[in-house]
Structures are given as C-alpha cells and as structure tokens.
Motif scaffolding. Structure first.
Motif, PDB file in Angstrom:
ATOM      1  N   ALA A 139      -0.927  10.424  -5.882  1.00  0.00           N
ATOM      2  CA  ALA A 139      -0.947   9.018  -6.277  1.00  0.00           C
ATOM      3  C   ALA A 139       0.424   8.492  -6.679  1.00  0.00           C
ATOM      4  O   ALA A 139       1.303   9.239  -7.103  1.00  0.00           O
ATOM      5  CB  ALA A 139      -1.929   8.822  -7.431  1.00  0.00           C
ATOM      6  N   ILE A 140       0.560   7.187  -6.526  1.00  0.00           N
ATOM      7  CA  ILE A 140       1.688   6.437  -7.061  1.00  0.00           C
ATOM      8  C   ILE A 140       1.107   5.559  -8.159  1.00  0.00           C
ATOM      9  O   ILE A 140       0.191   4.769  -7.910  1.00  0.00           O
ATOM     10  CB  ILE A 140       2.344   5.554  -5.987  1.00  0.00           C
ATOM     11  N   ALA A 181      -6.266 -11.444  -0.983  1.00  0.00           N
ATOM     12  CA  ALA A 181      -4.971 -12.072  -0.697  1.00  0.00           C
ATOM     13  C   ALA A 181      -3.870 -11.034  -0.619  1.00  0.00           C
ATOM     14  O   ALA A 181      -2.973 -11.109   0.229  1.00  0.00           O
ATOM     15  CB  ALA A 181      -4.647 -13.105  -1.781  1.00  0.00           C
ATOM     16  N   ASP A 182      -3.940 -10.025  -1.486  1.00  0.00           N
ATOM     17  CA  ASP A 182      -2.952  -8.941  -1.459  1.00  0.00           C
ATOM     18  C   ASP A 182      -3.092  -8.106  -0.193  1.00  0.00           C
ATOM     19  O   ASP A 182      -2.105  -7.791   0.467  1.00  0.00           O
ATOM     20  CB  ASP A 182      -3.125  -8.020  -2.678  1.00  0.00           C
ATOM     21  N   SER A 183      -4.329  -7.736   0.149  1.00  0.00           N
ATOM     22  CA  SER A 183      -4.555  -6.871   1.310  1.00  0.00           C
ATOM     23  C   SER A 183      -4.299  -7.594   2.628  1.00  0.00           C
ATOM     24  O   SER A 183      -4.063  -6.961   3.651  1.00  0.00           O
ATOM     25  CB  SER A 183      -5.978  -6.307   1.280  1.00  0.00           C
ATOM     26  N   ALA A 184      -4.297  -8.920   2.595  1.00  0.00           N
ATOM     27  CA  ALA A 184      -4.061  -9.685   3.828  1.00  0.00           C
ATOM     28  C   ALA A 184      -2.645  -9.511   4.339  1.00  0.00           C
ATOM     29  O   ALA A 184      -2.351  -9.727   5.511  1.00  0.00           O
ATOM     30  CB  ALA A 184      -4.326 -11.163   3.574  1.00  0.00           C
ATOM     31  N   THR A 185      -1.736  -9.079   3.460  1.00  0.00           N
ATOM     32  CA  THR A 185      -0.342  -8.889   3.857  1.00  0.00           C
ATOM     33  C   THR A 185      -0.064  -7.479   4.325  1.00  0.00           C
ATOM     34  O   THR A 185       1.053  -7.161   4.726  1.00  0.00           O
ATOM     35  CB  THR A 185       0.588  -9.216   2.659  1.00  0.00           C
ATOM     36  N   VAL A 186      -1.064  -6.600   4.225  1.00  0.00           N
ATOM     37  CA  VAL A 186      -0.883  -5.188   4.610  1.00  0.00           C
ATOM     38  C   VAL A 186      -0.788  -5.054   6.115  1.00  0.00           C
ATOM     39  O   VAL A 186      -1.583  -5.634   6.829  1.00  0.00           O
ATOM     40  CB  VAL A 186      -2.053  -4.343   4.063  1.00  0.00           C
ATOM     41  N   PRO A 227       0.828  -1.209   0.000  1.00  0.00           N
ATOM     42  CA  PRO A 227       0.000   0.000   0.000  1.00  0.00           C
ATOM     43  C   PRO A 227       0.862   1.258   0.000  1.00  0.00           C
ATOM     44  O   PRO A 227       2.034   1.216   0.391  1.00  0.00           O
ATOM     45  CB  PRO A 227      -0.795  -0.119   1.302  1.00  0.00           C
ATOM     46  N   PRO A 228       0.294   2.377  -0.416  1.00  0.00           N
ATOM     47  CA  PRO A 228       1.034   3.643  -0.398  1.00  0.00           C
ATOM     48  C   PRO A 228       1.076   4.221   1.016  1.00  0.00           C
ATOM     49  O   PRO A 228       0.450   3.679   1.935  1.00  0.00           O
ATOM     50  CB  PRO A 228       0.207   4.532  -1.324  1.00  0.00           C
ATOM     51  N   GLU A 229       1.813   5.302   1.160  1.00  0.00           N
ATOM     52  CA  GLU A 229       1.852   5.975   2.444  1.00  0.00           C
ATOM     53  C   GLU A 229       0.515   6.648   2.733  1.00  0.00           C
ATOM     54  O   GLU A 229      -0.278   6.909   1.832  1.00  0.00           O
ATOM     55  CB  GLU A 229       2.975   7.024   2.451  1.00  0.00           C
ATOM     56  N   THR A 230       0.266   6.949   4.003  1.00  0.00           N
ATOM     57  CA  THR A 230      -0.982   7.604   4.401  1.00  0.00           C
ATOM     58  C   THR A 230      -1.174   8.907   3.631  1.00  0.00           C
ATOM     59  O   THR A 230      -0.246   9.709   3.502  1.00  0.00           O
ATOM     60  CB  THR A 230      -0.965   7.898   5.915  1.00  0.00           C
ATOM     61  N   GLY A 231      -2.374   9.102   3.124  1.00  0.00           N
ATOM     62  CA  GLY A 231      -2.700  10.318   2.391  1.00  0.00           C
ATOM     63  C   GLY A 231      -2.561  10.199   0.896  1.00  0.00           C
ATOM     64  O   GLY A 231      -2.972  11.088   0.145  1.00  0.00           O
ATOM     65  N   ASN A 247      -6.015   2.381  -1.303  1.00  0.00           N
ATOM     66  CA  ASN A 247      -5.533   3.388  -0.349  1.00  0.00           C
ATOM     67  C   ASN A 247      -4.497   2.793   0.596  1.00  0.00           C
ATOM     68  O   ASN A 247      -4.095   1.638   0.458  1.00  0.00           O
ATOM     69  CB  ASN A 247      -6.711   4.003   0.425  1.00  0.00           C
ATOM     70  N   SER A 248      -4.070   3.575   1.571  1.00  0.00           N
ATOM     71  CA  SER A 248      -2.993   3.151   2.472  1.00  0.00           C
ATOM     72  C   SER A 248      -3.405   2.008   3.396  1.00  0.00           C
ATOM     73  O   SER A 248      -2.547   1.358   3.996  1.00  0.00           O
ATOM     74  CB  SER A 248      -2.520   4.344   3.309  1.00  0.00           C
TER      75      SER A 248
END
Length: 252
Positions: free
Chosen positions: A164-165, A247-252, A93-97, A122-123
């Motif tokens: 954005a990135i 599955a991707d967000s589970a590693t956040v 994920p990107p940084e906050t904001g 989002n972050s």
C-alpha cells in the motif's frame, strides 16, 4: 518549566509581576514573544487537563510542543500569503498490484468531536473499502491527523492489504512518518505506532498530497459528524460521497 531553557530564566524573576508587565519586558528585550505565548497557553491548557482528569502533555515536552505549534502556524501563514502557481492536483491511482490508502481528519469544535475518514482504492481507481469514525476531540489538529493515519494503516491490515501507499494532506504528519528518528511531538507515540504497524506489510510507503488530491477522504471525514459509530463499507462509500469519488476516478 521556565527554568529549563536559558532564554526564559528571566520570567522566573518576574513571578510577582502581572502578564502585561511580562509581555512588556519580552517585547522590549526582543525575546521570542510568539514562542512565549504558545508556551504559556500550553501550560495553562495542561493545568486544565489535569484538573479535569484528562490526558495531558508531560511537562518536559511543553517547550517542544510549543515550538512545533509555532512552526506549524508559520508554515500555514506563509502558505496563505504566498501566491500559489501550481497545477490542479488530482487523486492518482497506485501502480498495479498495490493499493492507495487515503486518510483525513475533520474537527468539529462546537461538538467537541473529530471525524476520521479512510478510503482505499486500487490501480483501476475503484474503491475497495472505506470507513468513518467519530472520536472525542484531541488537543491538537496534528493529533487528529496522526490518529487517522494510524487508523488508516490498521484498517488496511484488517481487510488483508499487504502492499500500500498511505497518503494524507498533512505535511507535518507525512514528514514525521518518513523520518527514522523518534518524534518528540505530543502525537509522537501515534507516529511510532504507525511505524510499528508498517512492519506487517510486504510494502508500505507514505506520501503527501495537497487537499485537492484528497477531496473524497476529506468529505468522508466531515461526514463523520452524521455517524457517531464506526462504519465500514466494502467496495463502496456513503451515498453522499460517491459523486466525489466518481469525479476522481474519471481522470484515471
């Protein structure tokens, strides 16, 4: 065309020879046979595009396009034969904001179509929006990747994102997006479009990620073959893609 580069002037002297004789001479004199092959194909393809009233590469860009295709093939071939000892890549994920705009393209050669997929997260790893679009198949894979990069930036602007990135898995496209110089590739105008759109953001950067870190967007781009029209989901993705996103967000 062959007279624009000194290394190919000898080809003009063989205008009454057949293709076998031309290649025999190229091999015997240790010319760049690979580049000659890509150039010949590009000329033949341009002739067909003009014949069918399709957009074609300008004649003065044929050599640059051929060199680019040769270099891309060599990079892919080297990657295929070189052992890879790398850690498994995951979506981050990107940084906050800020938001991360992932994009990818898929090619459906038999149908003569291509798919564009974009997912914005989002972050916290949550999906903010996603979109998929099916388009006529462009001339090169690089054009597909450049088109989806432009569509990704447009989509981010359309839903009001200002920081954005933008992340994709094509090293060629990401490198060209980062370079300040004008791209002379067939898709150069698309790269320039993205750079112009970038000025509309408060903050925008481009990053490269290996395919493993872009799984969800890749799957979405392939899903485009099921949907002939532009489709957009807010805070969601198609049901078929949710498990990959989870599955991707589970590693956040």
């Amino acid at each position: 065309m062959w007279g624009t580069d000194p290394q190919w002037k000898w080809v003009l002297e063989m205008k009454d020879s057949n293709i076998k004789e031309v290649f025999k001479k190229a091999f015997s004199e240790k010319n760049d046979v690979e580049l000659m092959t890509y150039t010949g194909w590009a000329i033949w393809n341009r002739r067909n595009q003009i014949r069918f009233n399709e957009a074609s590469c300008p004649l003065n860009q044929i050599l640059a396009l051929s060199k680019e295709r040769k270099a891309e093939f060599q990079r892919l071939h080297l990657a295929a034969v070189t052992p890879q000892h790398r850690n498994h890549t995951r979506w981050k994920p990107p940084e906050t904001g800020a938001c991360k705009v992932n994009y990818d393209g898929a090619v459906f050669s038999q149908q003569g179509r291509a798919g564009l997929g974009v997912i914005i997260g989002n972050s916290d790893g949550a999906v903010m929006a996603s979109m998929v679009q099916q388009i006529p198949l462009p001339t090169t894979v690089a054009q597909v990747e450049a088109l989806v990069a432009r569509r990704a930036v447009e989509f981010a602007l359309e839903i009001g994102i200002t920081k954005a990135i933008v992340e994709g898995d094509s090293e060629t496209i990401v490198r060209e997006l980062k370079e300040p110089t004008l791209s002379m590739a067939l898709h150069g105008h698309l790269i320039q479009d993205v750079k112009c759109l970038s000025s509309s953001f408060v903050s925008l950067s481009f990053t490269h990620v290996r395919r493993q870190g872009n799984n969800a967007t890749h799957a979405l781009a392939k899903w485009a073959i099921k949907e002939p029209n532009l489709s957009v989901w807010m805070e969601d993705v198609p049901p078929d893609i949710r498990q990959i996103v989870m599955a991707d967000s589970a590693t956040v």
